[in-house]
Design a protein around this motif. Structure first.
Motif, PDB file in Angstrom:
ATOM      1  N   HIS A  28      79.111 -26.238 114.342  1.00 54.96           N
ATOM      2  CA  HIS A  28      79.169 -25.665 112.992  1.00 54.96           C
ATOM      3  C   HIS A  28      79.502 -24.175 113.080  1.00 54.96           C
ATOM      4  CE1 HIS A  28      76.348 -29.059 111.474  1.00 54.96           C
ATOM      5  NE2 HIS A  28      77.595 -29.336 111.206  1.00 54.96           N
ATOM      6  N   PRO A  29      80.123 -23.612 112.036  1.00 57.59           N
ATOM      7  CA  PRO A  29      80.390 -22.176 112.037  1.00 57.59           C
ATOM      8  C   PRO A  29      79.079 -21.406 112.148  1.00 57.59           C
ATOM      9  CG  PRO A  29      80.669 -23.103 109.832  1.00 57.59           C
ATOM     10  CD  PRO A  29      80.530 -24.255 110.774  1.00 57.59           C
TER      11      PRO A  29
ATOM     12  N   MET B   1      77.150 -13.838 115.690  1.00 56.95           N
ATOM     13  CA  MET B   1      77.515 -12.803 114.707  1.00 56.95           C
ATOM     14  C   MET B   1      78.710 -11.987 115.187  1.00 56.95           C
ATOM     15  SD  MET B   1      75.105  -9.856 113.114  1.00 56.95           S
ATOM     16  CE  MET B   1      73.670 -10.901 112.961  1.00 56.95           C
ATOM     17  N   THR B  64      75.635 -24.815 108.954  1.00 53.88           N
ATOM     18  CA  THR B  64      75.933 -23.597 109.695  1.00 53.88           C
ATOM     19  C   THR B  64      75.121 -23.602 110.990  1.00 53.88           C
ATOM     20  OG1 THR B  64      75.910 -21.173 109.642  1.00 53.88           O
ATOM     21  CG2 THR B  64      74.231 -22.291 108.366  1.00 53.88           C
ATOM     22  N   SER B  65      75.379 -22.647 111.842  1.00 52.46           N
ATOM     23  CA  SER B  65      74.675 -22.602 113.114  1.00 52.46           C
ATOM     24  C   SER B  65      74.404 -21.152 113.485  1.00 52.46           C
ATOM     25  CB  SER B  65      75.502 -23.282 114.220  1.00 52.46           C
ATOM     26  OG  SER B  65      76.615 -22.480 114.566  1.00 52.46           O
ATOM     27  N   GLY B  66      73.588 -20.987 114.488  1.00 59.47           N
ATOM     28  CA  GLY B  66      73.305 -19.637 114.967  1.00 59.47           C
ATOM     29  C   GLY B  66      73.157 -19.677 116.472  1.00 59.47           C
ATOM     30  N   HIS B  67      73.216 -18.529 117.094  1.00 59.94           N
ATOM     31  CA  HIS B  67      72.915 -18.484 118.521  1.00 59.94           C
ATOM     32  C   HIS B  67      72.106 -17.224 118.808  1.00 59.94           C
ATOM     33  CE1 HIS B  67      75.809 -15.295 119.250  1.00 59.94           C
ATOM     34  NE2 HIS B  67      76.734 -15.986 118.649  1.00 59.94           N
ATOM     35  N   PHE B 158      75.775  -5.227 109.375  1.00 62.70           N
ATOM     36  CA  PHE B 158      77.142  -5.721 109.161  1.00 62.70           C
ATOM     37  C   PHE B 158      77.532  -5.565 107.701  1.00 62.70           C
ATOM     38  CE2 PHE B 158      79.943  -8.931 107.437  1.00 62.70           C
ATOM     39  CZ  PHE B 158      81.094  -8.675 108.172  1.00 62.70           C
ATOM     40  N   ALA B 178      73.746 -13.464 101.158  1.00 65.65           N
ATOM     41  CA  ALA B 178      74.068 -14.565 102.068  1.00 65.65           C
ATOM     42  C   ALA B 178      73.840 -14.168 103.524  1.00 65.65           C
ATOM     43  CB  ALA B 178      75.517 -15.011 101.859  1.00 65.65           C
ATOM     44  N   MET B 179      74.289 -12.980 103.899  1.00 58.48           N
ATOM     45  CA  MET B 179      74.139 -12.546 105.300  1.00 58.48           C
ATOM     46  C   MET B 179      72.669 -12.456 105.695  1.00 58.48           C
ATOM     47  SD  MET B 179      76.732 -12.258 107.233  1.00 58.48           S
ATOM     48  CE  MET B 179      76.332 -11.189 108.604  1.00 58.48           C
ATOM     49  N   TRP B 182      70.781 -16.079 105.478  1.00 62.84           N
ATOM     50  CA  TRP B 182      71.061 -17.004 106.581  1.00 62.84           C
ATOM     51  C   TRP B 182      70.523 -16.472 107.900  1.00 62.84           C
ATOM     52  CZ3 TRP B 182      71.733 -21.842 106.131  1.00 62.84           C
ATOM     53  CH2 TRP B 182      72.371 -22.363 104.977  1.00 62.84           C
ATOM     54  N   HIS B 183      70.599 -15.148 108.066  1.00 63.28           N
ATOM     55  CA  HIS B 183      70.188 -14.612 109.360  1.00 63.28           C
ATOM     56  C   HIS B 183      68.671 -14.502 109.517  1.00 63.28           C
ATOM     57  CE1 HIS B 183      74.512 -13.895 109.715  1.00 63.28           C
ATOM     58  NE2 HIS B 183      74.266 -14.042 110.998  1.00 63.28           N
ATOM     59  N   ILE B 186      68.325 -17.902 111.051  1.00 66.31           N
ATOM     60  CA  ILE B 186      68.773 -17.861 112.443  1.00 66.31           C
ATOM     61  C   ILE B 186      67.776 -17.068 113.296  1.00 66.31           C
ATOM     62  CG2 ILE B 186      70.611 -17.010 113.974  1.00 66.31           C
ATOM     63  CD1 ILE B 186      72.577 -17.617 111.623  1.00 66.31           C
TER      64      ILE B 186
END
Lengths: 104, 228
Positions: A28-29, B1, B64-67, B158, B178-179, B182-183, B186
């Motif tokens: 996913h993005p 990101m 969505t995804s995160g790392h 950001f 949104a940033m 979502w974060h 994450i």
């Protein structure tokens, strides 16, 4: 744990994560890509100047097997960081016998 | 990101490039105090691990995804100045070799993940640690809280850059909500991974953990008390 063994385990975990685990990563993005697409600035992204790199997007150009391609790219990247960061920190570090920086 | 080329205009990218260069220069001086013959190998391995871990995107709600960003993980294990250098090397390799994060955006990415993420995270870590009992077992939880905060903080930074130099005409309020939103989610993943890794290293080699240094003396005193 002895330093040697501890460092070996640490490196092995990193290589396994990059070389094997990365195959199972979500496609996913990520948060930023997702927000960019949703709020309408995703299209302002340009292709990277390095998009022709043989390891672009964490794959090895010419290797068709996704697991192998991603795994190899991961290992190459991991070892590259190890050499660069490891080398940098060996140069930057205080050597035993240095008189500067004796703070605990 | 990882910010790609094109999101931010040239003046903003040049400005973040200057900030990143200054930050790396300061970090090079500061890291000398954090690194010695004993801890330098761990610092190199921490950068290596951050690169590997950043390849693992974990799914987050809603497609969505995160790392891991790894700023707090690196700062707690190797020291904050060293962490800035760890992230900078990782981001450099990603931009040049993997085409992950734009080359003109390298300064932006070092500024966001390498400087903002590390500095904000380190300050939170020290703040949380100062109100907790002075024990080694508190290092991982404090790192988790710091990790959780560091991710939305970088996202906030950001957004600020986007307001200043975003190339697309998008409502900045929407981007902000949104940033950061979502974060925060994450950041929970960041907190879990950071706690697990920091906790494991503290358990096996606490003497190598920069963020646990001042806690070691306490522990030795306790042991002597128990013996007496």
């Amino acid at each position: 744990m002895k330093s040697r063994k501890f460092f070996a385990v640490f490196l092995l975990v990193s290589l396994l994560v990059a070389g094997v685990g990365s195959y199972y990563a979500s496609s996913h993005p990520d948060g930023l890509e997702y927000v960019a697409a949703k709020t309408g600035f995703g299209d302002s992204a340009k292709d990277s100047a390095t998009s022709d790199s043989p390891f672009a997007d964490y794959g090895v150009k010419g290797v068709d097997n996704a697991r192998l391609s991603g795994g190899l790219a991961g290992v190459v990247g991991t070892l590259t960081v190890l050499v660069l960061a490891g080398g940098l920190f060996l140069v930057v570090r205080r050597r035993s016998g240095d008189r500067t920086g004796d703070e605990a | 990101m990882h910010v790609p080329d094109g999101f931010l205009d040239a003046p903003t990218s040049i400005a973040t490039g200057v900030v990143a260069a200054a930050g790396v220069a300061v970090a090079l001086r500061g890291a000398r105090k954090e690194l010695d013959d004993r801890t330098a190998p761990l610092a190199g391995l921490v950068a290596t691990f951050v690169f590997a871990a950043q390849m693992i995107n974990f799914p987050v709600a809603g497609g969505t995804s995160g790392h891991l960003l790894g700023g707090v993980l690196a700062a707690v294990l190797a020291g904050p100045f060293t962490a800035v250098l760890c992230l900078s090397v990782v981001l450099l390799v990603q931009a040049l070799l993997m085409a992950d994060g734009g080359v003109t955006a390298l300064g932006t990415n070092i500024t966001l993940m390498g400087i903002v993420g590390v500095v904000a995270g380190w300050l939170v870590f020290r703040g949380v640690l100062s109100v907790l009992p002075k024990r080694r077992s508190m290092v991982a939880p404090a790192a988790a809280v710091a990790a959780l905060v560091s991710v939305p903080t970088a996202a906030l930074a950001f957004t600020a850059l986007f307001v200043i130099g975003g190339t697309a005409p998008v409502d900045s309020g929407k981007v902000l909500v949104a940033m950061v939103g979502w974060h925060v989610v994450i950041g929970i993943g960041e907190a879990v991974i950071t706690a697990l890794v920091v906790g494991s290293v503290v358990a096996s080699r606490p003497d190598l953990v920069y963020g646990a240094r001042h806690l070691l003396a306490d522990r030795e005193l306790e042991i002597r008390k128990a013996v007496a």
